[in-house]
Motif scaffolding. Sequence first.
Motif, PDB file in Angstrom:
ATOM      1  N   ARG A 198       0.718  -1.181  -0.104  1.00 30.62           N
ATOM      2  CA  ARG A 198      -0.010  -0.154  -0.084  1.00 30.62           C
ATOM      3  C   ARG A 198       0.952   1.310  -0.008  1.00 30.62           C
ATOM      4  N   LYS A 199       2.056   1.116  -0.458  1.00 30.53           N
ATOM      5  CA  LYS A 199       2.856   2.370  -0.608  1.00 30.53           C
ATOM      6  C   LYS A 199       3.427   2.600  -2.070  1.00 30.53           C
ATOM      7  N   GLU A 200       4.143   3.678  -2.151  1.00 22.86           N
ATOM      8  CA  GLU A 200       4.623   3.948  -3.651  1.00 22.86           C
ATOM      9  C   GLU A 200       5.885   3.244  -4.043  1.00 22.86           C
ATOM     10  N   PRO A 201       6.170   2.788  -5.133  1.00 25.02           N
ATOM     11  CA  PRO A 201       7.429   2.234  -5.519  1.00 25.02           C
ATOM     12  C   PRO A 201       8.544   3.128  -5.072  1.00 25.02           C
ATOM     13  N   LYS A 202       9.600   2.230  -4.685  1.00 24.00           N
ATOM     14  CA  LYS A 202      10.929   3.205  -4.463  1.00 24.00           C
ATOM     15  C   LYS A 202      11.945   2.545  -5.394  1.00 24.00           C
ATOM     16  N   LEU A 203      12.924   3.448  -5.836  1.00 24.16           N
ATOM     17  CA  LEU A 203      13.950   2.772  -6.719  1.00 24.16           C
ATOM     18  C   LEU A 203      14.895   2.020  -5.904  1.00 24.16           C
ATOM     19  N   LEU A 204      15.080   0.739  -6.168  1.00 24.77           N
ATOM     20  CA  LEU A 204      16.383  -0.111  -5.381  1.00 24.77           C
ATOM     21  C   LEU A 204      17.612   0.153  -6.228  1.00 24.77           C
ATOM     22  N   MET A 205      17.678   0.006  -7.461  1.00 28.25           N
ATOM     23  CA  MET A 205      18.551   0.111  -8.111  1.00 28.25           C
ATOM     24  C   MET A 205      18.363   0.230  -9.597  1.00 28.25           C
ATOM     25  N   SER A 206      19.231   0.825 -10.499  1.00 30.51           N
ATOM     26  CA  SER A 206      19.388   0.807 -11.763  1.00 30.51           C
ATOM     27  C   SER A 206      20.186  -0.359 -12.235  1.00 30.51           C
ATOM     28  N   VAL A 207      19.825  -1.012 -13.303  1.00 32.63           N
ATOM     29  CA  VAL A 207      20.587  -2.058 -14.069  1.00 32.63           C
ATOM     30  C   VAL A 207      21.336  -1.870 -15.223  1.00 32.63           C
ATOM     31  N   TYR A 208      22.634  -2.209 -15.334  1.00 31.72           N
ATOM     32  CA  TYR A 208      23.557  -1.735 -16.343  1.00 31.72           C
ATOM     33  C   TYR A 208      23.860  -3.110 -17.178  1.00 31.72           C
ATOM     34  N   SER A 209      24.266  -2.762 -18.495  1.00 37.25           N
ATOM     35  CA  SER A 209      24.691  -4.060 -19.018  1.00 37.25           C
ATOM     36  C   SER A 209      25.915  -4.895 -18.667  1.00 37.25           C
ATOM     37  N   SER A 210      26.671  -4.187 -17.905  1.00 38.99           N
ATOM     38  CA  SER A 210      27.755  -4.746 -17.448  1.00 38.99           C
ATOM     39  C   SER A 210      27.493  -5.436 -16.134  1.00 38.99           C
ATOM     40  N   GLY A 211      26.164  -5.426 -15.680  1.00 39.25           N
ATOM     41  CA  GLY A 211      25.787  -5.917 -14.210  1.00 39.25           C
ATOM     42  C   GLY A 211      26.444  -4.852 -13.260  1.00 39.25           C
ATOM     43  N   ASN A 212      25.833  -4.775 -12.063  1.00 32.84           N
ATOM     44  CA  ASN A 212      26.213  -3.727 -11.086  1.00 32.84           C
ATOM     45  C   ASN A 212      25.596  -4.455  -9.796  1.00 32.84           C
ATOM     46  N   GLU A 213      26.458  -3.967  -8.807  1.00 29.13           N
ATOM     47  CA  GLU A 213      26.216  -4.423  -7.279  1.00 29.13           C
ATOM     48  C   GLU A 213      25.895  -3.442  -6.370  1.00 29.13           C
ATOM     49  N   ASP A 214      25.034  -3.304  -5.619  1.00 24.42           N
ATOM     50  CA  ASP A 214      25.018  -2.409  -4.323  1.00 24.42           C
ATOM     51  C   ASP A 214      24.609  -3.195  -2.964  1.00 24.42           C
ATOM     52  N   GLY A 215      25.716  -3.495  -2.517  1.00 27.78           N
ATOM     53  CA  GLY A 215      25.543  -4.123  -1.173  1.00 27.78           C
ATOM     54  C   GLY A 215      25.233  -5.281  -1.355  1.00 27.78           C
ATOM     55  N   ARG A 216      24.047  -5.848  -0.856  1.00 22.60           N
ATOM     56  CA  ARG A 216      23.617  -7.148  -0.892  1.00 22.60           C
ATOM     57  C   ARG A 216      23.047  -7.588  -2.077  1.00 22.60           C
ATOM     58  N   PHE A 217      22.673  -6.442  -2.880  1.00 23.50           N
ATOM     59  CA  PHE A 217      21.791  -6.481  -4.110  1.00 23.50           C
ATOM     60  C   PHE A 217      22.708  -6.471  -5.327  1.00 23.50           C
ATOM     61  N   THR A 218      22.485  -7.714  -6.456  1.00 25.22           N
ATOM     62  CA  THR A 218      23.270  -7.670  -7.548  1.00 25.22           C
ATOM     63  C   THR A 218      22.466  -7.611  -8.565  1.00 25.22           C
ATOM     64  N   ALA A 219      22.401  -6.881  -9.699  1.00 22.45           N
ATOM     65  CA  ALA A 219      21.369  -6.863 -10.940  1.00 22.45           C
ATOM     66  C   ALA A 219      22.469  -7.181 -12.072  1.00 22.45           C
ATOM     67  N   GLN A 220      21.642  -7.867 -13.053  1.00 19.33           N
ATOM     68  CA  GLN A 220      22.162  -8.285 -14.227  1.00 19.33           C
ATOM     69  C   GLN A 220      21.039  -8.055 -15.360  1.00 19.33           C
ATOM     70  N   LEU A 221      21.615  -7.641 -16.509  1.00 20.73           N
ATOM     71  CA  LEU A 221      21.016  -7.398 -17.687  1.00 20.73           C
ATOM     72  C   LEU A 221      21.734  -8.339 -18.826  1.00 20.73           C
ATOM     73  N   ASN A 222      20.812  -8.934 -19.786  1.00 20.08           N
ATOM     74  CA  ASN A 222      21.056  -9.435 -20.813  1.00 20.08           C
ATOM     75  C   ASN A 222      20.186  -9.161 -21.959  1.00 20.08           C
ATOM     76  N   ARG A 223      20.944  -8.116 -22.725  1.00 12.66           N
ATOM     77  CA  ARG A 223      20.101  -7.570 -23.853  1.00 12.66           C
ATOM     78  C   ARG A 223      19.555  -8.458 -24.905  1.00 12.66           C
ATOM     79  N   ALA A 224      20.738  -9.421 -25.025  1.00 12.95           N
ATOM     80  CA  ALA A 224      20.269 -10.379 -26.202  1.00 12.95           C
ATOM     81  C   ALA A 224      18.917 -11.260 -26.159  1.00 12.95           C
ATOM     82  N   SER A 225      18.970 -11.592 -24.713  1.00 14.41           N
ATOM     83  CA  SER A 225      17.833 -12.450 -24.180  1.00 14.41           C
ATOM     84  C   SER A 225      16.808 -11.772 -23.649  1.00 14.41           C
TER      85      SER A 225
END
Lengths: 116, 110
Positions: free
Chosen positions: B41-68
């Motif tokens: 019941r709250k508004e969304p809040k940005l956790l992290m952006s995701v970059y092609s090279s992959g990026n990490e912020d503390g315990r959080f890691t994001a990955q992007l695969n543009r081909a897939s």
Amino acid sequence: GAVVSQHPSRVICKSGTSVKIECRSLDFQATTMFWYRQFPKQSLMLMATSNEGSKATYEQGVEKDKFLINHASLTLSTLTVTSAHPEDSSFYICSARLGLAGNTIYFGEGSWLTVV
Amino acid sequence: RKEVEQDPGPFNVPEGATVAFNCTYSNSASQSFFWYRQDCRKEPKLLMSVYSSGNEDGRFTAQLNRASQYISLLIRDSKLSDSATYLCVVSDTGRRALTFGSGTRLQVQP
């Protein structure tokens, strides 16, 4: 602190009446604001893009005569739900992009509308 | 087909566990990618952006695969406070609005 302020946070209205929701950008000018709607357990769905000084751009399936959007200044956009119906009960949320080309999007706190 | 698809979950994991969320998007013109967190019941809040090279912020890691056209979020050492709905979000340059997935609900249990 919030950079986008939305008001009211909760509103209950009777069927057939109109409700206005305000979205203000604080400390920055937003030429474009976005209005979303979210039904329970569903995704946020873009309703319309609000452009300062011009008509809003509505997404397919969103009735522009029912959901009136006004963006009269660079810091204020309003959404008016006209002739409200119980099916309009939802979470309405606005967002604003910081800067013309920036990727930073800020959301308002959202407004819970209940139509009885 | 939805523009952004996510497994709705819920994912119920114990504290300290590692959990991964996946997301696919259909618009190949998508240019920007994000993970948002939404509490009940709250508004969304940005956790992290995701970059092609992959990026990490503390315990959080994001990955992007543009081909897939695939995005992932990995949360390590889960905390009770991580319990929320995680939204996969994409944006294309032309539209400038955000397109949201329906979210994946995470419940971290003591």
